[in-house]
Design an enzyme around this catalytic site. Structure first.
Site, short mmCIF file in Angstrom:
data_model
loop_
_atom_site.label_atom_id
_atom_site.label_comp_id
_atom_site.label_asym_id
_atom_site.label_seq_id
_atom_site.Cartn_x
_atom_site.Cartn_y
_atom_site.Cartn_z
N LYS A 158 0.81 -1.21 0.02
CA LYS A 158 -0.07 0.24 -0.10
C LYS A 158 0.99 1.22 -0.04
O LYS A 158 1.69 1.68 0.93
CB LYS A 158 -0.89 0.03 1.13
N ASP B 67 1.91 5.17 0.12
CA ASP B 67 1.36 6.28 0.75
C ASP B 67 1.64 7.45 -0.15
O ASP B 67 2.65 8.23 0.13
CB ASP B 67 1.82 6.42 2.09
#
Length: 324
Positions: free
Chosen positions: A44, A46
């Protein structure tokens, strides 16, 4: 003498018109990774969600909210011109990596901002994880696995501003544990067999190592320290409105607390942005957001043990927490 008439060659129109903008597919937050061979896992990132649109006479970088940020990501745009295809739409995330190779949203904000920063725009990397359109063909109806198989040979192995977001071939729970140990924000799980749909979808899931989200600042309560803030009053989106989700009283330095109060005092609200009757509450216009780390939600819909991390603006491409 008979003359042979030659027909002029007219370029064929694309099979599918290229959309000017595609509303992105957004992952749904869950507590643990899913199980099964149909799921693919990625880091994931950012950063800022971007769609890079490549056309014969134009390349654009479009944010999740639909803003044209081509100038902010000039090196990514220049690299996209060199990928060898006349038209395409890449879906991915623009990030700046820290010294340990982890994406850091704060570093990215400074790199694209107007203020002087130790991090230059040249450090911004676009990790592409999906291919929505290619050379006249809309690929959104294809399964993720097939879209990725077309994307990988275009980008895999590149080490410049555009790179391939690799799939991690591992058990979801094991990958999640490793990601958290490395200090990553979390992981993404996607169904390999599903087409691309805009909006928040159950076939894309995000699992965070700690719960960390953006909330709208709707006011504050004074501190016993003169000029400082005691608690930030926070709200989440629900439908077209805002709902109060509690206060946050930790995570800032004394200097940051004073600066926050100055920012909020400069934008006083004409009327409360949320339904809240609380003595001592000073309301502000809901223009600023705070990234907050927290453990869970209470039964009455409030944040449990929230801690302030940083402040931003709603105009930026941050995802405010949505209760729907």
């Amino acid at each position: 003498m008979t003359k042979t008439l030659r027909k002029k060659t007219v370029p064929a129109a694309p099979a599918d018109p290229m959309p000017r903008r595609v509303e992105p597919c957004v992952a749904t937050l869950v507590d643990k990774p899913p199980k099964g061979p149909q799921w693919a896992f990625e880091v994931k990132w950012d950063g800022y969600r971007l769609a890079v649109h490549v056309e014969p006479g134009e390349v654009r970088a479009i944010t999740r909210g639909g803003y044209d940020w081509t100038r902010k990501f000039a090196l990514i745009v220049a690299e996209a011109r060199q990928l060898g295809h006349a038209s395409m739409i890449l879906d991915g995330e623009a990030v700046v990596l820290d010294d340990q190779g982890r994406s850091d949203f704060g570093l990215l904000q400074r790199a694209v901002g107007k203020k002087p920063s130790l991090h230059e725009p040249s450090e911004i990397i676009f990790f592409a994880f999906d291919l929505l359109y290619l050379d006249g063909h809309d690929l959104r109806s294809l399964p993720l696995g097939e879209r990725r198989s077309r994307l990988e040979p275009i980008i895999a192995g590149r080490t410049g501003p555009i790179r391939f977001s690799e799939e991690v071939h591992a058990d979801g729970a094991e990958f999640f544990r490793a990601a958290c140990e490395l200090g990553l924000e979390g992981i993404i799980a996607k169904r390999r067999d599903k087409p691309y749909h805009s909006g928040r979808r159950p076939e894309w899931l995000k699992i965070k190592c700690t719960r960390r989200d953006w909330f709208v600042i709707v006011g504050y309560e004074r501190s016993t320290v003169p000029g400082a803030i005691g608690r930030l009053l926070l709200a989440a989106k629900k439908g077209d409105g805002l709902v109060y989700v509690g206060g946050c009283g930790t995570g800032w330095s004394n200097k940051e607390s004073v600066q926050l109060r100055e920012l909020l005092d400069a934008i006083p609200a004409k009327r409360p942005p949320v339904s809240l009757k609380r003595k001592g509450a000073i309301f502000s216009e809901p223009l600023l957001v705070a990234e907050v780390e927290y453990r869970a939600w209470t039964q009455d819909g409030k944040l449990r043990h929230p801690s302030f991390k940083r402040v931003g603006q709603r105009a930026e491409e941050v995802e405010v927490y949505h209760l729907d």
